[in-house]
Design an enzyme around this catalytic site. Structure first.
Site, PDB file in Angstrom:
ATOM      1  N   GLU A 253     -31.739  24.444 -35.311  1.00  0.00           N
ATOM      2  CA  GLU A 253     -33.107  24.158 -34.871  1.00  0.00           C
ATOM      3  C   GLU A 253     -33.093  22.711 -34.387  1.00  0.00           C
ATOM      4  O   GLU A 253     -32.886  21.803 -35.194  1.00  0.00           O
ATOM      5  CB  GLU A 253     -34.034  24.330 -36.085  1.00  0.00           C
ATOM      6  CG  GLU A 253     -35.473  24.487 -35.743  1.00  0.00           C
ATOM      7  CD  GLU A 253     -35.706  25.566 -34.747  1.00  0.00           C
ATOM      8  OE1 GLU A 253     -35.381  26.717 -35.010  1.00  0.00           O
ATOM      9  OE2 GLU A 253     -36.205  25.237 -33.653  1.00  0.00           O
ATOM     10  N   CYS A 287     -40.449  18.019 -34.126  1.00  0.00           N
ATOM     11  CA  CYS A 287     -39.732  18.690 -33.028  1.00  0.00           C
ATOM     12  C   CYS A 287     -40.716  19.408 -32.129  1.00  0.00           C
ATOM     13  O   CYS A 287     -40.423  19.679 -30.972  1.00  0.00           O
ATOM     14  CB  CYS A 287     -38.629  19.587 -33.535  1.00  0.00           C
ATOM     15  SG  CYS A 287     -39.078  20.531 -34.963  1.00  0.00           S
TER      16      CYS A 287
END
Ligand code: ADP
Length: 508
Positions: A253, A287
């Site tokens: 990720e 993110c």
């Protein structure tokens, strides 16, 4: 090592132990670098190896514990997190800077993930599928894999480890956990909770230290067949290469360059609240942070003016102060990187609407603060439009249509989240299908994922796996297929079927 500082330990083989290296690193409050939280082990590869050997013993026991009982442990973990929510949130804010409302939310995500995992212990469904042959059963079930290596970043010090650890544990795996160097204290508190909840000690191992040493030792060890990593795309690529060579199961990720699109029919006040939260929440260190603002030309000037007015009033300070809206960056290099990108943007032709420099007021003097920054006049293809900055910098881009906005959104290497503000339902559905991201929000900012839905991105953001929700349970378990033939004679799949049935075989 400074005098009077507390030395924290690793948790290896069922004990809190000092690192074999004898070395420690300091952990300081990013809002006030005079505030020393403690010293944490700078472990060596031997510590990781000892932890992995212990985790294998933990796995042998835990993998045979019925899943509903594993779930009961995670239920207690959730209950303890509820009790300790405020204390952990305060420790987390002190350690990494984001405001208390956000660290409380971070713990809440861990609570939700624990309770979801607990209930999954009574599901973890396999399937029973009709066999093509008579008197035969075909079914699947989910088996644990082994030791899961979990390597996490600083920005969600509790939530991200729980996204990985709780499903891994529920599926029957043992865990070796290497938290980010910036947030070892929250990692420590999480392991204390797991132990207090009754997790058998060798099932969990905590090894502090540098990514390039401890993280690497975990990735390199063939006795850790599952790796889950959240962090930078650069590190993810290094890890991916090793895991590919060793045929490990890997969930990555990584970065994002998330865009919010505001169309000319949007509710501008709603979009304004959304972009302030999306761009400057967690000081832009998510993110999923909104780092591009794609504005329709008909509302471009008006919206930028509204945004500049509000962004200029955001209160910076320690996240422990209730009045603070934006905390510090995580460390000095992060602030330097943000400042360098602002310089790059200016050289590329962007103009600074607001911010554009470190924030250095009286209460900010000993922290890594940076002014919330909006760059205007950014064009598709500029570095500030393409590269992840991971700070409170928002690049505004003017477009003439939704098609152009979608093209700008899609023309980056990342594909995590996107958002569209419009009142046109047709445009919203068109965009949901055309925006090339793992997550799209309509009339909400690019942040705000919920713990029970899959989370992840396309393109260079990830490698096809999802965290959260039901999908992550597939990642942490192997599918086992069982065929049970109770016909009493040899039956050959694909051969003894309708077309080529055995002589005398009774067919429907
Ligand atoms: P960020 O920029 O968000 O800090 P990093 O990718 O540098 O992201 O770090 C995320 C996590 O990966 C941290 O726990 C870090 O220690 C770890 N890490 C860094 N380099 C490596 C590596 N070579 N192997 C394994 N883990 C690593």
């Amino acid at each position: 090592m400074p005098q009077n500082s507390q030395n924290f330990q690793n948790f290896i083989a069922g004990e809190w132990v000092a690192p074999s290296t004898g070395n420690y690193f300091e952990n300081r409050n990013p809002a006030d670098w005079n505030d020393l939280i403690g010293c944490f082990p700078r472990s060596g590869p031997e510590d990781a190896q000892r932890a992995i050997a212990s985790a294998q013993r933990g796995f042998a026991q835990w993998s045979k514990t019925p899943a509903p009982l594993r779930g009961a442990v995670l239920q207690r973990v959730g209950d303890l997190l509820v009790q300790k929510k405020e204390a952990i949130a305060r420790a987390m804010t002190r350690e990494m800077g984001k405001v208390l409302a956000e660290t409380r939310g971070d713990v809440q995500e861990g609570i939700d993930t624990a309770f979801y995992a607990a209930s999954e212990g009574r599901r973890l469904f396999g399937r029973v599928v009709p066999s093509e042959l008579r008197n035969k059963w075909a079914m699947t079930y989910r088996r644990p894999i082994g030791v899961a290596g979990i390597i996490t970043p600083f920005n969600f010090p509790l939530a991200i480890p729980t996204w990985k650890m709780f499903p891994a544990l529920l599926c029957g795996n043992a865990v070796i956990f290497k938290p980010a160097e910036d947030v070892p204290h929250t990692g420590h508190l999480l392991i204390e909770v797991l132990l207090e909840a009754g997790l058998p000690p060798e099932v969990i191992q905590l090894v502090h230290g540098q990514g390039s040493v401890v993280g690497k030792a975990i990735i390199d060890d063939p006795a850790v067949p599952v790796i889950s990593f959240t962090g930078s795309t650069e590190t993810g690529s290094i890890i991916g290469a090793t895991c590919g060579r060793l045929h490990k199961r890997l969930s990555l990720e990584m970065g994002g360059k998330n865009a919010m699109i505001v169309m000319d029919d949007a509710d501008l006040d709603l979009a304004l609240d959304g972009v302030l939260w999306g761009a400057f929440g967690t000081t832009g260190q998510r993110c999923t942070a909104t780092s591009r603002l794609i504005l329709h030309e008909r509302i471009h000037d008006r919206f930028l003016k509204m945004l500049g007015d509000r962004a200029g009033k955001l209160r910076l300070g320690s996240g422990l102060d209730d009045r603070t809206e934006v905390g510090p960056l995580i460390h000095e290099e992060a602030r330097q990187k943000v400042d360098e990108y602002v310089g790059i943007g200016k050289r590329e032709g962007a103009s600074v609407v607001i911010g554009g420099a470190p924030a250095t007021g009286q209460t900010l003097a000993s922290g890594w603060f940076y002014q919330p920054t909006v760059l205007a006049g950014v064009r598709a293809g500029m570095r500030v439009e393409q590269e992840e900055i991971f700070g409170p910098v928002l690049s505004a881009i003017k477009v003439g249509s939704l098609d152009e906005a979608v093209r700008v959104n899609n023309d980056v290497q990342y594909g995590l989240s996107s958002s569209l503000y419009t009142r046109d339902v047709n445009a919203a559905f068109q965009a949901m299908s055309d925006l090339d991201n793992g997550i799209t929000y309509i009339n909400a900012p690019t942040i705000g994922a919920e713990a029970h839905l899959p989370f992840g991105g396309v393109k260079q953001t990830g490698n096809g796996h999802r965290e959260g929700g039901w999908e992550v349970y597939e990642f942490y378990s192997e599918t086992k297929v069982c065929y049970i033939d109770y016909s009493g004679h040899l039956q050959r799949a694909q051969i003894d079927t309708y077309a080529e049935g055995r002589e005398g075989d009774e067919r429907v």
